[in-house]
Design an enzyme around this catalytic site. Structure first.
Site, PDB file in Angstrom:
ATOM      1  N   GLY A 105       0.917   4.546   3.574  1.00 25.52           N
ATOM      2  CA  GLY A 105       2.084   3.890   2.995  1.00 25.52           C
ATOM      3  C   GLY A 105       3.080   4.861   2.386  1.00 25.52           C
ATOM      4  O   GLY A 105       4.298   4.701   2.541  1.00 25.52           O
TER       5      GLY A 105
ATOM      6  N   SER B 213      -7.089  -0.158  12.883  1.00 20.88           N
ATOM      7  CA  SER B 213      -7.917   1.019  13.126  1.00 20.88           C
ATOM      8  C   SER B 213      -8.536   0.927  14.506  1.00 20.88           C
ATOM      9  O   SER B 213      -8.767  -0.172  15.032  1.00 20.88           O
ATOM     10  CB  SER B 213      -9.026   1.101  12.069  1.00 20.88           C
ATOM     11  OG  SER B 213     -10.033   2.015  12.450  1.00 20.88           O
ATOM     12  N   SER B 214      -8.861   2.082  15.081  1.00 16.95           N
ATOM     13  CA  SER B 214      -9.510   2.111  16.389  1.00 16.95           C
ATOM     14  C   SER B 214     -10.910   1.514  16.356  1.00 16.95           C
ATOM     15  O   SER B 214     -11.487   1.215  17.412  1.00 16.95           O
ATOM     16  CB  SER B 214      -9.588   3.547  16.908  1.00 16.95           C
ATOM     17  OG  SER B 214     -10.331   4.368  16.019  1.00 16.95           O
ATOM     18  N   CYS B 215     -11.466   1.306  15.162  1.00 16.48           N
ATOM     19  CA  CYS B 215     -12.818   0.743  15.071  1.00 16.48           C
ATOM     20  C   CYS B 215     -12.869  -0.727  15.471  1.00 16.48           C
ATOM     21  O   CYS B 215     -13.952  -1.313  15.539  1.00 16.48           O
ATOM     22  CB  CYS B 215     -13.393   0.933  13.668  1.00 16.48           C
ATOM     23  SG  CYS B 215     -12.632  -0.110  12.409  1.00 16.48           S
TER      24      CYS B 215
ATOM     25  N   LEU C  99      -6.977   8.872  10.978  1.00 16.11           N
ATOM     26  CA  LEU C  99      -5.822   9.473  10.311  1.00 16.11           C
ATOM     27  C   LEU C  99      -6.262  10.458   9.236  1.00 16.11           C
ATOM     28  O   LEU C  99      -7.320  10.303   8.619  1.00 16.11           O
ATOM     29  CB  LEU C  99      -4.954   8.388   9.677  1.00 16.11           C
ATOM     30  CG  LEU C  99      -4.371   7.357  10.633  1.00 16.11           C
ATOM     31  CD1 LEU C  99      -3.644   6.266   9.859  1.00 16.11           C
ATOM     32  CD2 LEU C  99      -3.428   8.012  11.640  1.00 16.11           C
TER      33      LEU C  99
ATOM     34  N   GLY D 235      -0.694   4.683  -0.984  1.00 18.21           N
ATOM     35  CA  GLY D 235      -1.773   5.244  -0.177  1.00 18.21           C
ATOM     36  C   GLY D 235      -1.265   6.338   0.745  1.00 18.21           C
ATOM     37  O   GLY D 235      -0.063   6.619   0.829  1.00 18.21           O
TER      38      GLY D 235
ATOM     39  N   HIS E 178     -13.257   9.769   4.556  1.00 13.90           N
ATOM     40  CA  HIS E 178     -13.537   9.902   5.980  1.00 13.90           C
ATOM     41  C   HIS E 178     -13.969  11.333   6.289  1.00 13.90           C
ATOM     42  O   HIS E 178     -13.918  12.222   5.444  1.00 13.90           O
ATOM     43  CB  HIS E 178     -12.310   9.518   6.798  1.00 13.90           C
ATOM     44  CG  HIS E 178     -12.010   8.059   6.775  1.00 13.90           C
ATOM     45  ND1 HIS E 178     -11.007   7.512   5.997  1.00 13.90           N
ATOM     46  CD2 HIS E 178     -12.582   7.010   7.422  1.00 13.90           C
ATOM     47  CE1 HIS E 178     -10.971   6.204   6.168  1.00 13.90           C
ATOM     48  NE2 HIS E 178     -11.915   5.869   7.022  1.00 13.90           N
TER      49      HIS E 178
ATOM     50  N   LYS F   8     -10.033  -6.421  10.425  1.00 14.00           N
ATOM     51  CA  LYS F   8      -8.839  -5.956  11.128  1.00 14.00           C
ATOM     52  C   LYS F   8      -8.608  -6.723  12.431  1.00 14.00           C
ATOM     53  O   LYS F   8      -7.464  -6.998  12.809  1.00 14.00           O
ATOM     54  CB  LYS F   8      -8.941  -4.451  11.394  1.00 14.00           C
ATOM     55  CG  LYS F   8      -8.771  -3.619  10.135  1.00 14.00           C
ATOM     56  CD  LYS F   8      -7.415  -3.857   9.498  1.00 14.00           C
ATOM     57  CE  LYS F   8      -7.197  -3.081   8.225  1.00 14.00           C
ATOM     58  NZ  LYS F   8      -5.865  -3.340   7.638  1.00 14.00           N
TER      59      LYS F   8
ATOM     60  N   TRP G 106     -23.320  15.514   8.082  1.00 20.11           N
ATOM     61  CA  TRP G 106     -24.068  14.388   8.642  1.00 20.11           C
ATOM     62  C   TRP G 106     -24.096  14.417  10.162  1.00 20.11           C
ATOM     63  O   TRP G 106     -23.130  14.792  10.821  1.00 20.11           O
ATOM     64  CB  TRP G 106     -23.437  13.082   8.185  1.00 20.11           C
ATOM     65  CG  TRP G 106     -23.868  12.632   6.824  1.00 20.11           C
ATOM     66  CD1 TRP G 106     -24.257  13.429   5.784  1.00 20.11           C
ATOM     67  CD2 TRP G 106     -23.955  11.291   6.366  1.00 20.11           C
ATOM     68  NE1 TRP G 106     -24.576  12.663   4.701  1.00 20.11           N
ATOM     69  CE2 TRP G 106     -24.396  11.337   5.020  1.00 20.11           C
ATOM     70  CE3 TRP G 106     -23.696  10.053   6.942  1.00 20.11           C
ATOM     71  CZ2 TRP G 106     -24.589  10.195   4.260  1.00 20.11           C
ATOM     72  CZ3 TRP G 106     -23.880   8.903   6.175  1.00 20.11           C
ATOM     73  CH2 TRP G 106     -24.329   8.989   4.864  1.00 20.11           C
TER      74      TRP G 106
ATOM     75  N   ASP H 218     -24.663   9.040  13.413  1.00 16.03           N
ATOM     76  CA  ASP H 218     -23.514   9.648  14.081  1.00 16.03           C
ATOM     77  C   ASP H 218     -22.333   8.692  14.178  1.00 16.03           C
ATOM     78  O   ASP H 218     -21.190   9.107  14.312  1.00 16.03           O
ATOM     79  CB  ASP H 218     -23.889  10.067  15.510  1.00 16.03           C
ATOM     80  CG  ASP H 218     -24.441  11.487  15.570  1.00 16.03           C
ATOM     81  OD1 ASP H 218     -24.113  12.280  14.676  1.00 16.03           O
ATOM     82  OD2 ASP H 218     -25.186  11.784  16.513  1.00 16.03           O
TER      83      ASP H 218
ATOM     84  N   GLY I 125       0.808  -1.206   0.000  1.00 16.16           N
ATOM     85  CA  GLY I 125       0.000   0.000   0.000  1.00 16.16           C
ATOM     86  C   GLY I 125       0.847   1.264   0.000  1.00 16.16           C
ATOM     87  O   GLY I 125       0.465   2.277   0.578  1.00 16.16           O
ATOM     88  N   HIS I 126       1.992   1.220  -0.670  1.00 16.10           N
ATOM     89  CA  HIS I 126       2.946   2.336  -0.606  1.00 16.10           C
ATOM     90  C   HIS I 126       2.482   3.580  -1.342  1.00 16.10           C
ATOM     91  O   HIS I 126       3.081   4.647  -1.188  1.00 16.10           O
ATOM     92  CB  HIS I 126       4.314   1.902  -1.142  1.00 16.10           C
ATOM     93  CG  HIS I 126       4.382   1.768  -2.631  1.00 16.10           C
ATOM     94  ND1 HIS I 126       3.626   0.844  -3.337  1.00 16.10           N
ATOM     95  CD2 HIS I 126       5.102   2.446  -3.559  1.00 16.10           C
ATOM     96  CE1 HIS I 126       3.898   0.954  -4.622  1.00 16.10           C
ATOM     97  NE2 HIS I 126       4.786   1.918  -4.778  1.00 16.10           N
TER      98      HIS I 126
ATOM     99  N   THR J  72      -5.706   5.875  15.580  1.00 14.21           N
ATOM    100  CA  THR J  72      -6.967   6.589  15.621  1.00 14.21           C
ATOM    101  C   THR J  72      -7.271   7.101  14.224  1.00 14.21           C
ATOM    102  O   THR J  72      -6.618   6.712  13.253  1.00 14.21           O
ATOM    103  CB  THR J  72      -6.888   7.734  16.647  1.00 14.21           C
ATOM    104  OG1 THR J  72      -8.183   8.304  16.803  1.00 14.21           O
ATOM    105  CG2 THR J  72      -5.893   8.796  16.218  1.00 14.21           C
TER     106      THR J  72
ATOM    107  N   TYR K   5     -15.400  -3.936   8.233  1.00 14.06           N
ATOM    108  CA  TYR K   5     -13.991  -3.549   8.228  1.00 14.06           C
ATOM    109  C   TYR K   5     -13.333  -3.915   9.557  1.00 14.06           C
ATOM    110  O   TYR K   5     -12.218  -4.449   9.595  1.00 14.06           O
ATOM    111  CB  TYR K   5     -13.872  -2.046   7.972  1.00 14.06           C
ATOM    112  CG  TYR K   5     -12.473  -1.502   7.980  1.00 14.06           C
ATOM    113  CD1 TYR K   5     -11.637  -1.666   6.872  1.00 14.06           C
ATOM    114  CD2 TYR K   5     -11.967  -0.832   9.086  1.00 14.06           C
ATOM    115  CE1 TYR K   5     -10.343  -1.174   6.878  1.00 14.06           C
ATOM    116  CE2 TYR K   5     -10.681  -0.331   9.103  1.00 14.06           C
ATOM    117  CZ  TYR K   5      -9.870  -0.496   7.992  1.00 14.06           C
ATOM    118  OH  TYR K   5      -8.582  -0.006   8.005  1.00 14.06           O
TER     119      TYR K   5
END
Length: 316
Positions: free
Chosen positions: A17, A108-110, A167, A14, A180, A141, A203, A270, A11-12, A165, A137
């Site tokens: 990356g 990810s924090s999710c 990004l 992205g 995002h 992860k 939103w 939300d 993923g360099h 968190t 997702y």
């Protein structure tokens, strides 16, 4: 880590990356390997195995993933689950099979439960239900984290997972269908400014609390993990502070220079009420973020202005 060691960054191209690649180059690492998705489809198990058999990287940094905001995650749950499972499984399994000494998995924090106590500690993983708007997702992860943990336990390999968190930063995705919240706001306020400072609709209620980390700080945490053998398998990466989505919008509106009205559509979801990371473990080891939010947003908007002619709509 020897600076001649072969390091493969999945993923360099992205946002994350490319930041890792830039920082590694600045620090004198010269044996970096990257493949575009056209050159190597990470969902193709045999193609990934052939690549590893030929290259045999000493280090693998997995910054490759299908990512997106609430709209994209809610619309395409199958792709977010299956693509991410295939990508990470192929990378992890081939790394183990072909002797990769160090693997850094980015998540990810999710991954943490929707209603977990705040701030989120690493030990809260798998203690409750996930946020339904991005559970596909998150499940992928979580599987990656547990796979790296299993390899660490069973084979005594230096495989570590970093959970950032939210990004943002240069090379972010500003497509309104898949981006995002922070880059989407930059795009909305910018477009509205050009349209005579027209009304911006956002939103939700604006009340959820979120934490944001500039991508160059995330890259620095990865290099920290590369250069040190971390004693545990999972670490949170963030700033340790948050703000409401409404406060974020006010900061972005000011930096962009939009003078129009902002309307909040409370009929839209939300998401998780709050996601604040406990980053004490990384702080204790010696890593801490350097770029504050307003500075990071200003850098990101400046990059957006310089590169907006090259943005393409992302289609899934």
């Amino acid at each position: 880590m020897d600076k001649t060691s072969k390091i493969y960054i999945a993923g360099h191209h992205g946002m994350v990356g490319s930041a890792i690649w830039r920082q590694l180059e600045k620090q004198g690492y010269r044996n970096l390997v990257g493949k575009t998705s056209k050159e190597l489809d990470l969902r193709d198990q045999q193609a990934v195995k052939s690549f590893f058999e030929e290259e045999k990287p000493r280090v693998v940094i997995d910054a490759a993933a299908r990512v997106g905001g609430i709209l994209a995650n809610s619309t395409y749950p199958y792709q977010f689950l299956m693509d991410n499972l295939q990508i990470q499984n192929n990378l992890i399994d081939s790394s183990l099979a072909f002797g990769t000494q160090k693997f850094i998995f980015l998540g990810s924090s999710c991954i943490y439960p929707k209603l977990a106590p705040q701030p989120l500690k690493e030990e809260y993983l798998l203690t409750g239900s996930l946020e339904p708007t991005n559970d596909a997702y998150a499940l992928a992860k979580i599987a990656g984290v547990k796979t790296c943990e299993a390899i660490r336990k069973q084979f005594n390999k230096d495989y570590v997972s970093l959970m950032p968190t939210n990004l943002y930063g240069i090379h972010d995705n500003f497509d309104l269908q898949t981006s995002h919240v922070l880059p989407a706001m930059i795009r909305k306020f910018h477009d509205a400014k050009l349209n005579g400072h027209s009304t911006v609709e956002l939103w939700g209620s604006g009340t959820p609390l979120r934490e944001f980390l500039y991508v160059e700080d995330m890259a620095a945490s990865v290099i920290f993990a590369l250069q040190n053998e971390l004693p545990e398998h999972l670490y949170n990466v963030g700033t340790g502070s948050d703000l409401s989505i409404k406060e974020l919008a006010e900061i972005i509106q000011k930096i962009v220079g939009h003078k129009g009205e902002v309307i909040w559509d409370a009929t839209k979801p939300d998401g998780t009420p709050r996601k604040l990371m406990d980053v004490s473990k990384m702080h204790e080891l010696g890593w801490k973020h350097q770029v504050d939010l307003e500075e990071g947003i200003a850098r990101t908007y400046a990059w957006f202005l310089e590169n907006q002619a090259y943005f393409k709509e992302v289609k899934i």
